[in-house]
Design a protein around this motif. Sequence first.
Motif, PDB file in Angstrom:
ATOM      1  N   ALA A  96      44.324 -13.467  86.165  1.00  0.00           N
ATOM      2  CA  ALA A  96      44.690 -12.068  85.517  1.00  0.00           C
ATOM      3  C   ALA A  96      45.960 -11.589  85.995  1.00  0.00           C
ATOM      4  O   ALA A  96      46.616 -11.205  85.173  1.00  0.00           O
ATOM      5  N   ALA A  97      46.217 -11.676  87.480  1.00  0.00           N
ATOM      6  CA  ALA A  97      47.446 -11.103  87.906  1.00  0.00           C
ATOM      7  C   ALA A  97      48.532 -11.852  87.585  1.00  0.00           C
ATOM      8  O   ALA A  97      49.707 -11.256  87.623  1.00  0.00           O
ATOM      9  N   ALA A  98      48.396 -13.155  87.270  1.00  0.00           N
ATOM     10  CA  ALA A  98      49.690 -13.709  86.905  1.00  0.00           C
ATOM     11  C   ALA A  98      50.146 -13.584  85.416  1.00  0.00           C
ATOM     12  O   ALA A  98      51.362 -14.216  85.003  1.00  0.00           O
ATOM     13  N   ILE A  99      49.267 -12.900  84.432  1.00  0.00           N
ATOM     14  CA  ILE A  99      49.453 -12.666  83.378  1.00  0.00           C
ATOM     15  C   ILE A  99      50.594 -11.350  83.186  1.00  0.00           C
ATOM     16  O   ILE A  99      50.056 -10.113  83.519  1.00  0.00           O
ATOM     17  N   ALA A 100      51.731 -11.467  82.722  1.00  0.00           N
ATOM     18  CA  ALA A 100      52.587 -10.412  82.606  1.00  0.00           C
ATOM     19  C   ALA A 100      52.104  -9.574  81.212  1.00  0.00           C
ATOM     20  O   ALA A 100      52.626  -9.909  80.051  1.00  0.00           O
ATOM     21  N   ALA A 101      51.282  -8.769  81.465  1.00  0.00           N
ATOM     22  CA  ALA A 101      50.634  -7.970  80.070  1.00  0.00           C
ATOM     23  C   ALA A 101      50.029  -6.482  80.590  1.00  0.00           C
ATOM     24  O   ALA A 101      49.756  -6.576  82.070  1.00  0.00           O
ATOM     25  N   GLY A 102      49.981  -5.597  79.778  1.00  0.00           N
ATOM     26  CA  GLY A 102      49.510  -4.257  79.925  1.00  0.00           C
ATOM     27  C   GLY A 102      48.004  -4.508  79.850  1.00  0.00           C
ATOM     28  O   GLY A 102      47.214  -5.552  79.768  1.00  0.00           O
ATOM     29  N   ASP A 103      47.290  -3.141  79.820  1.00  0.00           N
ATOM     30  CA  ASP A 103      45.889  -3.023  79.745  1.00  0.00           C
ATOM     31  C   ASP A 103      45.540  -3.281  78.366  1.00  0.00           C
ATOM     32  O   ASP A 103      46.337  -2.692  77.570  1.00  0.00           O
ATOM     33  N   ALA A 104      44.202  -3.885  78.183  1.00  0.00           N
ATOM     34  CA  ALA A 104      43.810  -3.969  76.788  1.00  0.00           C
ATOM     35  C   ALA A 104      43.120  -2.609  76.265  1.00  0.00           C
ATOM     36  O   ALA A 104      42.420  -2.006  77.114  1.00  0.00           O
ATOM     37  N   ALA A 105      42.926  -2.644  74.946  1.00  0.00           N
ATOM     38  CA  ALA A 105      42.378  -1.425  74.496  1.00  0.00           C
ATOM     39  C   ALA A 105      40.908  -1.543  74.565  1.00  0.00           C
ATOM     40  O   ALA A 105      40.388  -2.542  74.407  1.00  0.00           O
ATOM     41  N   GLY A 106      40.362  -0.318  75.103  1.00  0.00           N
ATOM     42  CA  GLY A 106      38.990  -0.407  75.294  1.00  0.00           C
ATOM     43  C   GLY A 106      38.341  -0.962  76.703  1.00  0.00           C
ATOM     44  O   GLY A 106      37.234  -1.045  76.863  1.00  0.00           O
ATOM     45  N   MET A 107      39.406  -1.298  77.511  1.00  0.00           N
ATOM     46  CA  MET A 107      38.895  -1.863  78.829  1.00  0.00           C
ATOM     47  C   MET A 107      39.632  -0.987  79.946  1.00  0.00           C
ATOM     48  O   MET A 107      40.645  -0.285  79.715  1.00  0.00           O
ATOM     49  N   PRO A 108      38.884  -1.205  81.260  1.00  0.00           N
ATOM     50  CA  PRO A 108      39.420  -0.405  82.261  1.00  0.00           C
ATOM     51  C   PRO A 108      40.872  -0.623  82.590  1.00  0.00           C
ATOM     52  O   PRO A 108      41.282  -1.831  82.510  1.00  0.00           O
TER      53      PRO A 108
END
Length: 336
Positions: A84-96
């Motif tokens: 998960a940490a290796a994925i360069a992305a922000g937070d998903a909608a509806g998730m913590p």
Amino acid sequence: MKKLVLIVAAIFLSASVFAADLTASFVTSEAAKKDSVEESVSYLKSQISKMTVAAEKRAAYIFLASLQEQMALYDDAQKSYAQAAAIAAGDAAGMPKKTNEQIVLDAVRCALSSGDYATADSYLNSAVRNSKNATVQAYIKLYSQWSALCKADTVSDIQEPLVMLQAYLKVDSMNAVKPAVLLTLWYVTGDSSYSKQITKLYPKSIEASIVKGDAQLLPTPFWFFVPKSGEAEQGTGTFAEVETPKTESKSGTKSEDAEKSVAPAKFTKWQLGLFRTESNAKLLADEVKAKGFDAYITTEKRASGTTYFIVLVREDKSGNVADRLRSSGYDCYGVE
């Protein structure tokens, strides 16, 4: 030919829409409907591979890791957190919401829980070390000392990390982790002054629940094998015992049915720990046997394919095996 092209295009577009609709919110919701945690984990793994949106895949990996951690699959959990940490992305909608720095620290915690201090150190020495977040830095310092304790073989080896932990109690920048620092000092030294500080300063914390005896530390290699200079004694719990209703029968005596309806659940055995290597499990089982307990080892193969060796102790006629184990310095929890 044009018709064939249109059909192919339609299939492609429908597949693209389906992939786009496969959100972390949907997948985790479906996973929660499964009959067991193992099935939830298996389902999540199958769906993550189909996800194409980076933020959604990242959130799904975080959720998967949290389930694996709850199942004590610490090695699997740290790998999922790392992915998960290796994925360069922000937070998903509806998730913590969670920063990549926080996810790396989650991976560190799981690596330490499984006794893998080498992997924990590699994460701690990554880019997270340069974090500007004060709370992240506090956890880095705490986990660095946990790693030092994890490496320790003798009581003398724990003296330096203990000095550092004691120093952290005087530093305001470590306020975010002080309950955990106090718990570590109490557990390793057996000094009740630390447990008193926990219950006084942080009465509603999970650390206070552990000290009071309302909760138990998970039986992980880290907590089991760290050398201790004293034995930490838990309380007997703060929850009031349920009073047995005294219903009177026609003869004036207490109803047997009432007694049976409120009879407390009985545990037939107590789990002390689970290990990936049989030799470590045997070491603990032999140690417990030497102290007069009826210990034995069983195995369990998880969905990941990993076989764990579980150390159990049978309950006896006295009914107080758990209390005796804890008095002897062993954390345990009941298994029916």
